[in-house]
Design a protein around this motif. Structure first.
Motif, mmCIF file in Angstrom:
data_model
loop_
_atom_site.group_PDB
_atom_site.id
_atom_site.type_symbol
_atom_site.label_atom_id
_atom_site.label_comp_id
_atom_site.label_asym_id
_atom_site.label_seq_id
_atom_site.Cartn_x
_atom_site.Cartn_y
_atom_site.Cartn_z
ATOM 1 N N GLN A 81 0.834 -1.194 0.000
ATOM 2 C CA GLN A 81 0.000 0.000 0.000
ATOM 3 C C GLN A 81 0.877 1.255 0.000
ATOM 4 O OE1 GLN A 81 -3.330 0.128 -0.144
ATOM 5 N NE2 GLN A 81 -3.331 2.358 -0.077
ATOM 6 N N ALA A 82 0.618 2.166 -0.927
ATOM 7 C CA ALA A 82 1.347 3.433 -0.964
ATOM 8 C C ALA A 82 0.667 4.421 -0.020
ATOM 9 C CB ALA A 82 1.363 3.984 -2.379
ATOM 10 N N PHE A 83 1.475 5.299 0.599
ATOM 11 C CA PHE A 83 0.903 6.287 1.512
ATOM 12 C C PHE A 83 1.099 7.721 1.030
ATOM 13 C CE2 PHE A 83 5.177 5.395 3.021
ATOM 14 C CZ PHE A 83 5.716 6.655 3.176
ATOM 15 N N ASN A 115 2.028 1.466 7.426
ATOM 16 C CA ASN A 115 1.546 1.072 8.751
ATOM 17 C C ASN A 115 1.783 2.150 9.810
ATOM 18 O OD1 ASN A 115 0.752 -1.423 7.733
ATOM 19 N ND2 ASN A 115 2.766 -2.310 8.084
ATOM 20 N N ASN A 116 2.906 2.887 9.704
ATOM 21 C CA ASN A 116 3.202 3.867 10.748
ATOM 22 C C ASN A 116 3.104 5.324 10.254
ATOM 23 O OD1 ASN A 116 5.542 4.189 9.254
ATOM 24 N ND2 ASN A 116 6.886 3.243 10.762
ATOM 25 N N PHE A 117 2.710 5.536 9.018
ATOM 26 C CA PHE A 117 2.579 6.894 8.470
ATOM 27 C C PHE A 117 1.340 7.567 9.054
ATOM 28 C CE2 PHE A 117 0.719 9.768 5.301
ATOM 29 C CZ PHE A 117 1.766 10.667 5.150
ATOM 30 N N ILE A 140 6.238 2.714 -6.085
ATOM 31 C CA ILE A 140 5.557 1.950 -7.131
ATOM 32 C C ILE A 140 5.543 2.845 -8.359
ATOM 33 C CG2 ILE A 140 3.407 0.904 -7.895
ATOM 34 C CD1 ILE A 140 2.801 0.324 -4.936
ATOM 35 N N ARG A 141 6.141 2.356 -9.438
ATOM 36 C CA ARG A 141 6.248 3.112 -10.685
ATOM 37 C C ARG A 141 5.781 2.213 -11.819
ATOM 38 N NH1 ARG A 141 12.047 4.947 -11.586
ATOM 39 N NH2 ARG A 141 11.515 6.334 -9.869
#
Length: 162
Positions: A81-83, A115-117, A140-141
């Motif tokens: 998962q991107a944040f 998870n921690n962002f 992710i590109r």
């Protein structure tokens, strides 16, 4: 004697021609007809085999495409998962030099991950504490995971990243 496959074997009055060996002509015609029939049968077998071969190749191609699609879908599902997303990269900045690009989706930035962002202050803290030291950044590109080594440092522009 000029006798082929279709010339008459009888004269104008209906009698067998005396200038040719009728037995030899009829035997030769029979052998030729048998060979032609054999050739037709073999060509039919070749045609059927080609149809089967092409049908198998078509099925194999369809299977390969389905497997590739399934693999691509599973890779997309396996991506973390991107944040955050990169909106801009200033040319000549440490971010630009490291290879970071606009529209990269950040998955890990040093010790910060999904998870921690909590907010962008988390990234700012990591950047300030890592000035002059390389950070591991995963993005992710184009649907793929890419690792970038980013070293925050002072440069002619604003901030430590750009």
């Amino acid at each position: 004697k000029g006798v082929g496959m279709h010339e008459p074997l009888v004269d104008a009055e209906g009698f067998p021609r005396a200038d040719i060996d009728l037995y030899q002509v009829r035997t030769a015609r029979h052998n030729i007809i048998c060979l032609q029939n054999d050739h037709k049968a073999v060509m039919k077998q070749v045609e059927e085999a080609l149809h089967k071969l092409h049908a198998r190749e078509k099925e194999k191609h369809a299977r390969d495409e389905a497997e590739a699609l399934a693999e691509a879908m599973s890779q997309k599902q396996n991506l973390p998962q991107a944040f955050a997303k990169v909106n801009a990269v200033t040319p000549g900045s440490p971010a630009s030099v490291s290879g970071l690009q606009v529209d990269d989706e950040i998955v890990e930035f040093g010790s910060v991950n999904a998870n921690n962002f909590q907010n962008l202050q988390n990234i700012a803290t990591v950047v300030q504490h890592s000035e002059g030291r390389p950070l591991s950044v995963t993005v992710i590109r184009g649907g793929r995971r890419v690792h970038v080594g980013l070293t925050p440092k002072r440069w002619s522009g604003k901030g430590l990243l750009g």
